[in-house]
Design an enzyme around this catalytic site. Structure first.
Site, PDB file in Angstrom:
ATOM      1  NE  ARG A 136      -4.895  -3.906 -19.703  1.00  0.00           N
ATOM      2  CZ  ARG A 136      -5.205  -3.701 -21.279  1.00  0.00           C
ATOM      3  NH1 ARG A 136      -5.897  -2.402 -21.190  1.00  0.00           N
ATOM      4  NH2 ARG A 136      -4.367  -3.813 -22.064  1.00  0.00           N
ATOM      5  CE  LYS A 154      -5.454   3.004 -26.022  1.00  0.00           C
ATOM      6  NZ  LYS A 154      -5.660   3.549 -25.810  1.00  0.00           N
ATOM      7  CG  ASP A 159      -5.922  11.092 -24.900  1.00  0.00           C
ATOM      8  OD1 ASP A 159      -5.586  10.254 -24.690  1.00  0.00           O
ATOM      9  OD2 ASP A 159      -8.296  10.723 -24.425  1.00  0.00           O
ATOM     10  CE1 TYR A 206      -4.024   0.759  -0.408  1.00  0.00           C
ATOM     11  CE2 TYR A 206      -4.966  -0.981   0.869  1.00  0.00           C
ATOM     12  CZ  TYR A 206      -4.967  -0.041   0.273  1.00  0.00           C
ATOM     13  OH  TYR A 206      -6.340   1.029  -0.632  1.00  0.00           O
ATOM     14  CB  THR A 264      -2.128   4.306 -22.197  1.00  0.00           C
ATOM     15  OG1 THR A 264      -2.210   4.015 -23.607  1.00  0.00           O
ATOM     16  CG2 THR A 264      -4.117   4.800 -22.472  1.00  0.00           C
ATOM     17  CD  GLU A 300      -4.552   5.661   1.275  1.00  0.00           C
ATOM     18  OE1 GLU A 300      -5.374   5.307   0.484  1.00  0.00           O
ATOM     19  OE2 GLU A 300      -4.039   6.564   1.816  1.00  0.00           O
TER      20      GLU A 300
HETATM   21  C1  LIG Z   1      -7.435   3.886 -24.631  1.00  0.00           C
HETATM   22  C2  LIG Z   1      -7.573   5.390 -24.945  1.00  0.00           C
HETATM   23  C3  LIG Z   1      -7.619   6.306 -23.913  1.00  0.00           C
HETATM   24  C4  LIG Z   1      -8.111   5.411 -22.629  1.00  0.00           C
HETATM   25  O1  LIG Z   1      -7.444   4.629 -21.923  1.00  0.00           O
HETATM   26  P1  LIG Z   1      -7.937   3.293 -20.668  1.00  0.00           P
HETATM   27  O2  LIG Z   1      -6.914   3.265 -20.259  1.00  0.00           O
HETATM   28  O3  LIG Z   1      -9.022   1.852 -21.548  1.00  0.00           O
HETATM   29  O4  LIG Z   1      -8.770   3.994 -19.811  1.00  0.00           O
HETATM   30  C5  LIG Z   1      -8.395   7.805 -23.629  1.00  0.00           C
HETATM   31  N1  LIG Z   1      -7.639   8.164 -24.636  1.00  0.00           N
HETATM   32  C6  LIG Z   1      -7.367   7.694 -25.989  1.00  0.00           C
HETATM   33  C7  LIG Z   1      -7.474   8.423 -26.966  1.00  0.00           C
HETATM   34  C8  LIG Z   1      -7.223   6.456 -26.267  1.00  0.00           C
HETATM   35  O5  LIG Z   1      -7.209   5.628 -26.899  1.00  0.00           O
END
Ligand SMILES: *Cc1c(COP(=O)(O)O)cnc(C)c1O
Length: 421
Positions: free
Chosen positions: A248, A242, A213, A67, A239, A69
């Site tokens: 993840r 990817k 994003d 843990y 993320t 936090e």
């Molecule tokens: C994949 C993605 C997310 C979200 O990612 P998660 O880990 O599935 O929550 C947000 N924005 C964009 C543009 C994405 O391609």
């Protein structure tokens, strides 16, 4: 030439499968079955990849028990000295890799990162300008089914009908009309590099924050195969799982002046205890992504996608924007007489696993695929015409012919095991 940085290793090198088998054979069957599925079909889902055995080892480690936090040096729990070191390394590696002043590596996912970015910069009811969902915006960009659409007033921009490219004049017009508090640049299916400098100019013109994003292209950015939004954005959300090929999870980059607001928006505002096993795995992935082999990988991902897009177009698919700059291909299979949903089903039956996507016109859906995972497996441009040919064969064949296509996909996948050993 294989460009994977993953050292050859048996699956048992990163987890005690024998213990799992003895202890819980039902779940062991699922895990090993899934490894088999990932190995004998082609993972073309644009958001997926194969993490390295080192990343999986960190994920499956006793750090999962801890843990923690708070932030390194300021935790709400004792015994955090070692996990603090892991988080400091993850932050240090991320800021170096992306040339950012500050990194928060605690976001549990890409969506959590976006939630925290909004929490740091916006109040409920604020106006936000983002790519509309029919054009490739993510759920967190204003979907009514998501917190974003419920708590903020989203305005959507689109793409030009002819070219499929972002209509920057429209973005500017909408920004002047609606005076958003933030502009979001990012998409789940846009295959081209956004012009971050133009987004910055538009944001400055209307006094809006620019949130990029970059969940999809972050790995390409790490490898120098896509332009970086870091010099232009107030906040970059991403993320780590990817193209970046880590565990993840999510991450947020920003300048020093927003660092404290972003950190507080992650913890304690939107999250509790940090997942230290994942943070250690993120550190491993950032370390891997800083190596020259990863730059070669990222460029190979794009080279493969370019060839595959051309080949799919030659096979009759209508490739959106006429090609790609990234790992991502969006295409309309309508010229082959099927819509995206039917295409996805036929392709899946052949072992070609991908998604559907919205099309910027009409009501039918397209298909969306990416080359991140097959490139990690070691496929290069030479394999792409074969993959494209398997696509059309899978769309055309029935019965015995379809079984033959499935066997051919299995044979191709078998030549490129994701975890050789
Ligand atoms: C994949 C993605 C997310 C979200 O990612 P998660 O880990 O599935 O929550 C947000 N924005 C964009 C543009 C994405 O391609």
């Amino acid at each position: 030439m294989p460009v994977s940085t993953a050292p050859p290793a048996a699956p048992t090198a990163y987890a005690d499968f024998d213990a799992l088998r003895r202890h819980d054979p039902e779940i062991a069957e699922v895990v090993l079955g899934e490894l088999g599925r990932q190995s004998d079909s082609l993972q073309l889902i644009a958001a997926e990849n194969f993490t390295s055995p080192a990343v999986l080892a960190a994920l499956g480690s006793p750090l999962a028990n801890k843990y923690a936090e708070g932030y390194p040096g300021a935790r709400h729990h004792g015994g955090c000295e070692l996990v603090d070191a892991a988080e400091r390394m993850a932050v240090e590696r991320a800021t170096t890799l992306f040339g950012a002043e500050h990194a928060n590596v605690q976001s549990h996912s890409g969506s959590s990162a976006v939630l925290a970015a909004y929490a740091a910069l916006l109040k409920p009811g604020d106006t936000v300008l983002a790519m509309g969902l029919p054009y490739g915006g993510h759920l967190t960009h204003g979907s009514p089914a998501n917190f974003s659409g419920r708590w903020f007033d989203f305005v959507g921009y689109g793409v030009e009908a002819e070219s499929g490219l972002i209509d920057y004049d429209q973005v500017h017009t909408l920004a002047r009309q609606h005076r958003p508090k933030a502009i979001v640049c990012g998409s789940i299916s846009y295959p081209r590099h956004p012009d971050y400098a133009v987004f910055r100019e538009i944001a400055d013109d209307v006094g809006a924050y620019l949130i990029v994003d970059a969940a999809h292209p972050m790995g390409l950015i790490a490898g120098g195969a896509a332009p970086s939004p870091v010099p232009y954005a107030d906040v970059v959300c991403a993320t780590t799982h990817k193209v970046l090929r880590g565990p993840r999870g999510g991450m947020i980059l920003c300048g020093s002046e927003l660092a404290e607001r972003i950190d507080r928006a992650v913890f304690p505002f939107t999250q509790g205890g940090a997942q230290m096993h994942t943070i250690a795995a993120k550190a491993v992935a950032f370390g891997e992504a800083a190596a020259p082999a990863f730059a070669a990988y990222a460029h190979q991902v794009v080279a493969n996608a370019r060839v595959l897009a051309d080949e799919l177009e030659a096979e009759g698919f209508a490739v959106l924007t006429g090609g790609t700059d990234t790992h991502l291909i969006s295409a309309d299979p309508a010229p082959l007489g099927v819509d995206g949903k039917a295409a996805r089903g036929r392709l899946a039956a052949a072992g070609l696993v991908l998604d559907t996507c919205a099309l910027p016109y009409g009501d039918s859906r397209g298909i969306r695929l990416g080359t991140a995972a097959i490139t990690t497996q070691g496929m290069g441009e030479a394999e792409m015409p074969r993959v494209a040919a398997l696509f059309t064969a899978a769309m055309r064949e029935e019965g015995e012919g379809a079984r033959k296509v499935r066997a051919e996909v299995r044979a191709l996948a078998g030549r490129f095991p994701p975890y050789p050993g």
